[in-house]
Scaffold this active site. Structure first.
Site, mmCIF file in Angstrom:
data_model
loop_
_atom_site.group_PDB
_atom_site.id
_atom_site.type_symbol
_atom_site.label_atom_id
_atom_site.label_comp_id
_atom_site.label_asym_id
_atom_site.label_seq_id
_atom_site.Cartn_x
_atom_site.Cartn_y
_atom_site.Cartn_z
ATOM 1 C CB CYS A 1 43.574 53.775 81.963
ATOM 2 S SG CYS A 1 43.149 55.203 82.626
ATOM 3 C CB CYS B 1 39.286 43.058 73.122
ATOM 4 S SG CYS B 1 39.444 42.798 75.059
#
Lengths: 77, 368
Positions: B188, B331
């Site tokens: 999430c 990332c």
């Protein structure tokens, strides 16, 4: 004839849409090979295939009106 | 304890239902439900289970409340930031219904704790947020024969199922036999989630728990329910037991205790993580290649260093093209980049390989 495939979860990052159509084929192996050619990243993605709302194991025959879904795992809570 | 009259009034509207009745209320009062994770799924599930009068509620969560929880974790408010989730949850749930017992476990769930806790509960609700824990919980429930109400969310989509409801029932490994490795699927924090979605999915999990306890209706047993919040689309697919997949499961409690679930998910493998300061030092170097492994279009754009984009989904095919003295993978939160670093390290021992710890999100914090 075309097959309709519903794409779930983050697999839509690969396909760009949650509904794709491909020329009709007669088995899921043929279908997956065609999809992986069109979307190479599907080759390393994790997902299961449902045909007519049943999760399949191994190669499965498809009918012209089969509904197909690709479902990836997700873990969010 | 409140007077019987008050209790009758509290539960009047559900006791009125002929399928539920006094007997349903009595069964709830005698039931013990363990909720794993007081997060997006756990909060709504706990609210409804407490309000419905489940006699004993256990809550496992080691984490504290943070600002970015509040859009979906509806038991918590701004003033609770920094507090242990289980303690805030206990306080709020007691205020809603003081007649129930609440047991709190502010601990990180591991295999030993699974075996210790699960036995004293009737049914387990999985509201955890990572694959390592989910596979561990699944295997524990199968071993101990405890029904497991599974729920998971990502972006706008949710899944619900009841696993291990009896000896012949399916479990998570019949669907996905082995966990994805870390970084293969976004969580999430990386993928995002619409706040109301875990509200819907967590409430559905509470509904399955209530149906299991009271015997009403039909459970999502041997089925996987999927929901898409943007298009109001839902689908229920049939699952069946896959004997072959069972080989991945621990055979007994000893085997379970010695299984390292985090290792199975590729967590804790040996790659060099660097922080923002170390990256700044590296940027001065020649022949440094910075690679953004996020998928196309993920924000924020990286503006602090020159980089190339190689999304993780297609990275394996491109690994052999990477040529530099030093490579830094980046990332969103540092998980996919760590996976990328490990992949490259497997095929190339010449390049110095790093992963930016905490990802782009961490860099922004450092700059503020």
């Amino acid at each position: 004839m075309e097959l309709q495939i519903t794409i779930f979860g983050q697999l839509t990052d690969i396909t760009g849409t949650n509904l794709i159509r491909v020329p009709a084929v007669s088995t899921t192996d043929e279908l997956l090979a065609a999809l992986k050619q069109q979307y190479p990243a599907l080759g390393t993605a994790k997902f299961v295939v449902a045909v007519d709302k049943k999760i399949i194991q191994g190669n499965t025959e498809l009918a012209a009106n089969s509904s197909i879904a690709l479902l990836p795992p997700f873990s969010g809570g | 304890m409140q007077q019987r009259g008050t209790i009758q009034e509290r539960y009047h509207r559900q006791v009125l239902l002929k399928e539920f009745g006094e007997q349903g209320q009595q069964r709830l009062a005698e039931a013990k439900v363990l909720v794993l994770g007081a997060g997006g799924l756990g909060c709504p599930a706990l609210l409804y289970l407490a309000a419905a009068g489940v006699g004993t509620l256990g809550i496992v969560d080691f984490d504290t409340v943070s600002m970015s929880n509040l859009h979906r974790q509806v038991l918590f408010g701004t003033e609770d930031i920094g507090q242990l989730k289980v303690l805030v949850a206990e306080q709020k749930l007691k205020a809603i219904n003081a007649d129930i017992n609440i047991l709190t476990y502010p601990a990180k769930l591991d295999t030993a704790l699974c075996l210790e806790l699960f036995d004293s509960y009737d049914i387990i609700l999985d509201g955890t947020d990572n694959f390592a824990t989910r596979y561990m919980v699944n295997d524990a429930c199968v071993l101990l024969q405890k029904p497991l109400v599974y729920g998971a969310v990502s972006r706008f989509e949710g899944q619900v199922a009841v696993f291990a409801a009896d000896r012949n029932a399916v479990n998570y490994r019949d669907l996905f036999p082995q966990p994805p490795v870390e970084g293969e699927v976004l969580n999430c924090a990386e993928a995002g989630v619409l706040g109301v979605l875990p509200g819907i999915i967590g409430s559905m999990q509470a509904n399955e728990v209530i149906k299991w306890i009271t015997g009403m209706g039909e459970l999502l047993k041997n089925q996987l329910y999927t929901y898409h919040a943007l298009y109001n689309q839902h689908m229920t697919v049939e699952l069946s037991v896959v004997e072959e997949n069972r080989k991945w499961m621990p055979k007994n409690e000893q085997e379970f205790l010695s299984t390292n679930y985090e290792w199975l998910c590729g967590i804790g493998v040996d790659a060099k993580e660097i922080d923002s300061k170390q990256l700044e030092a590296l940027i001065a170097q020649e022949k440094l290649l910075v690679i953004d492994v996020r998928e196309e279009g993920q924000l924020p754009e990286i503006s602090f260093v020159e980089h190339v984009k190689m999304p993780l989904s297609g990275l394996k095919e491109q690994l052999h093209t990477i040529d530099a003295d030093t490579v830094v993978f980046i990332c969103q939160s540092g998980k996919r980049s760590l996976q990328a670093a490990n992949w490259l390290a497997e095929i190339n021992t010449r390049i110095n390989i790093y992963s930016l710890k905490g990802g782009v999100l961490n860099w922004k914090t450092y700059k503020q």
